[in-house]
Design an enzyme around this catalytic site. Structure first.
Site, mmCIF file in Angstrom:
data_model
loop_
_atom_site.group_PDB
_atom_site.id
_atom_site.type_symbol
_atom_site.label_atom_id
_atom_site.label_comp_id
_atom_site.label_asym_id
_atom_site.label_seq_id
_atom_site.Cartn_x
_atom_site.Cartn_y
_atom_site.Cartn_z
ATOM 1 N N GLY A 77 0.580 -0.862 -0.221
ATOM 2 C CA GLY A 77 -0.030 0.040 -0.062
ATOM 3 C C GLY A 77 0.814 1.066 -0.225
ATOM 4 O O GLY A 77 1.785 1.182 -0.018
ATOM 5 N N ARG B 90 0.787 -5.690 -4.856
ATOM 6 C CA ARG B 90 1.196 -6.583 -3.850
ATOM 7 C C ARG B 90 1.409 -8.606 -4.373
ATOM 8 O O ARG B 90 1.110 -8.857 -3.283
ATOM 9 C CB ARG B 90 0.013 -6.676 -3.235
ATOM 10 N N ASP C 133 5.810 -7.626 5.198
ATOM 11 C CA ASP C 133 5.809 -8.938 4.608
ATOM 12 C C ASP C 133 6.660 -8.324 3.408
ATOM 13 O O ASP C 133 7.721 -9.223 3.052
ATOM 14 C CB ASP C 133 4.463 -9.039 3.976
ATOM 15 N N LYS D 9 8.753 0.814 4.821
ATOM 16 C CA LYS D 9 7.077 1.775 5.032
ATOM 17 C C LYS D 9 5.813 1.166 5.486
ATOM 18 O O LYS D 9 5.699 0.256 5.505
ATOM 19 C CB LYS D 9 7.151 1.950 3.373
ATOM 20 N N THR D 10 5.167 2.147 6.181
ATOM 21 C CA THR D 10 3.599 1.790 6.454
ATOM 22 C C THR D 10 3.396 2.371 6.784
ATOM 23 O O THR D 10 4.003 2.616 8.368
ATOM 24 C CB THR D 10 3.597 0.275 7.225
ATOM 25 N N ASP E 201 0.942 2.310 9.169
ATOM 26 C CA ASP E 201 -0.028 1.967 10.079
ATOM 27 C C ASP E 201 0.768 1.531 10.946
ATOM 28 O O ASP E 201 1.121 1.232 12.072
ATOM 29 C CB ASP E 201 -0.296 0.371 10.060
#
Length: 550
Positions: A78, A142, A173, A199-200, A202
């Site tokens: 994402g 993805r 992941d 990177k994220t 979240d």
């Protein structure tokens, strides 16, 4: 192309770098490392990239006549604000090493590597994307790099382009897959290095050496602006409770950070729910209690923040979802029988095939939510939790609870609801100054690691609550973050997700304040991200980092 006035000005912004990256760089190796858990298993799986030392950059002496390096870059998973600056940092870093160095972007994520779809990223292209949000420079995807045939296809194009290294920009992941790829190429002595970047939005890819993942700062600032706007509206109209679902399936870092920034009346933390083994009914009672208490003061309004993944952290709901996943597994006899039924009969049929406890929970859910739990599964055969309207589930159940309380004389107010889900709004925003600087430094760091022949490392930039020139750049072996977890029925090495620490300073401060935030109106209105002006306004780090490093 047409660009906004802001984008035109932002293109002029030169991201700040740590002092160690401004001139010549010297790599200093620290002690050898080990994985966070399951050391023997991880070492066995990664014999060529396990136990490598931590690396810190220091100012060094200029090295002349360094050879050109060719690098491929992949955006994986994402979107997160700042990805374009990571690529800009890589580009500028390898060009500083040697002007003949070249950067190639694989299109559409890891699938571009496998399918040999790429574009050379020139200065003309890079300059259009500096300090902009999004991943549209090359796109993302993805596709998981897990099979040897994929690794071999990647090696074919790497050899065709004479690549020295691949940089994979992604979350836990994606960086796990990067580590597996690094090990595979090292074992084959293929001559292709692999470097990861954290990177994220979240915020669940973090540890001692990775203080935060990029994009988290910008995304939470965007969400907090929106929450602040809604709080101001609520405090003006004084007639609605706003239930806001925020991204964060695996952890509640976004919800906690936004709560610290905006001081809403209710914030649910998934990790706390799991730790206390709270039931859905207990959560609803907690929320209804706050609504009723505020109503006693004449305040029939408020704001509640709800993490996207809350449902999976409620023990009884986790059991229910597990039973539903088994019952509706693709190709199973029960799934076939379920699909033969009329839609109006399905929920009753499902309840009759659950254990008594799960059937009770299932029947307590609003019918629309119960139906959402039985919809098509994701590619792994699991309930698509992100599609469950948790905010509406809680809003409807709180409403039902309040109606019972009113009949019992325990509630005297009015309860109207508005529902929101803030997700995509924050993923591609123009990066804050912090993320613009941090991402550029991560990319630049990757170029230095590559030039020194390193593989299986993740770019690391630390000391992030200090001014950028005092940041500490270097590299951390990806294997240090790994443990063994069960995935699709098999034990696999994966980067351990970082959950909200219930003993951590950010959460403890939140707990100390949430009572007064609940019953009084102490909303904070952060406003939009500021890119121009005094440093104390424009270069702020997250509240989470401030508490963690205090």
């Amino acid at each position: 192309m047409n660009i906004s006035a802001l984008q035109k000005e932002r293109a002029k912004y030169q991201p700040k770098l740590p002092k160690s990256l401004v001139g010549a760089v010297k790599l200093v190796e620290g002690a050898k490392t080990q994985s966070v858990a399951d050391q023997k298993d991880i070492e066995k799986l990664f014999p060529n990239t396990y136990g490598m030392p931590l690396i810190t950059f220091e100012e060094g002496e200029v090295k002349k006549d360094r050879p050109a390096i060719n690098v491929g870059v992949i955006l994986s998973g994402g979107q997160a604000p700042g990805g374009h600056n990571v690529i800009s940092g890589i580009f500028d870093g390898i060009k500083k090493i040697n002007q003949e160095s070249r950067l190639y972007g694989f299109l559409g994520g890891p699938g571009g590597l496998v399918d040999h779809k790429y574009v050379e990223l020139t200065a003309e292209i890079i300059d259009e994307y500096r300090n902009t949000g999004g991943f549209d420079i090359i796109g993302s995807g993805r596709t998981k790099l897990e099979e040897e045939w994929q690794f071999d296809k990647g090696l074919e194009i790497a050899n065709d382009l004479n690549l020295n290294a691949l940089v994979i920009i992604g979350g836990d992941d994606s960086n796990t897959n990067a580590c597996v790829l690094a090990e595979y190429y090292a074992a084959k002595d293929a001559g292709v290095q692999v470097i990861g970047c954290p990177k994220t939005i979240d915020g669940d890819l973090k540890n001692e050496m990775i203080e935060t993942s990029f994009g988290f700062d910008t995304a939470t600032k965007v969400y907090s602006e929106l929450i602040g706007n809604i709080q101001r509206d609520a405090n003006s109209a004084k007639k609605y409770w706003h239930f806001i679902k925020l991204m964060g399936r695996s952890a509640s870092h976004i919800g906690l950070e936004c709560a610290l920034k905006t001081q809403p009346n209710i914030t649910l933390i998934s990790e706390e729910v799991a730790d206390k083994k709270q039931t859905l009914e207990e959560i609803v009672e907690y929320m209804a209690g706050i609504v009723a208490k505020r109503a006693e003061n004449g305040d029939n309004f408020g704001v509640a923040l709800i993490p996207e993944g809350l449902i999976e952290f409620i023990p009884e709901m986790k059991v229910l979802i597990s039973e539903l996943n088994d019952m509706l597994a693709e190709g199973s006899e029960t799934e076939k029988e379920f699909k033969m039924l009329k839609k109006s009969h399905r929920n009753e049929w499902v309840a009759g095939h659950l254990t008594d406890d799960s059937a009770k929970v299932f029947k307590s859910l609003p019918s629309g939510i119960a139906t959402q739990l039985t919809l098509d599964r994701d590619p792994h055969g699991n309930v698509q939790v992100s599609l469950i309207e948790t905010e509406k589930l809680l809003g409807e159940m709180v409403k039902t609870k309040l109606e019972k309380m009113k009949k019992a004389g325990e509630y005297v107010g009015k309860f109207g609801t508005q529902y929101h889900f803030f997700g995509y709004e924050g993923r591609c925003a123009a990066p804050s100054n912090f993320d613009a600087d941090y991402c550029y430094s991560l990319g630049y760091t990757a170029s230095v690691l590559i030039s020194d022949g390193k593989t299986g490392y993740m770019s690391s930039v630390r000391n992030l609550t200090s001014p950028a020139e005092e940041w500490i750049a270097g590299g951390v072996p990806v294997t240090t973050m790994m443990n063994m977890e069960k995935r699709h029925g098999h034990m696999k090495p994966v980067i351990q997700k970082a959950l909200v620490e219930l003993e951590g300073a950010p959460y403890k401060y939140f707990v100390s304040k949430r009572g007064e935030w609940a019953f009084t109106t102490q909303f904070v209105y952060p406003g939009p991200i500021q890119y121009f002006g005094p440093s104390e306004v424009c270069d702020l780090t997250t509240e989470t980092l401030k508490f963690e490093k205090a």
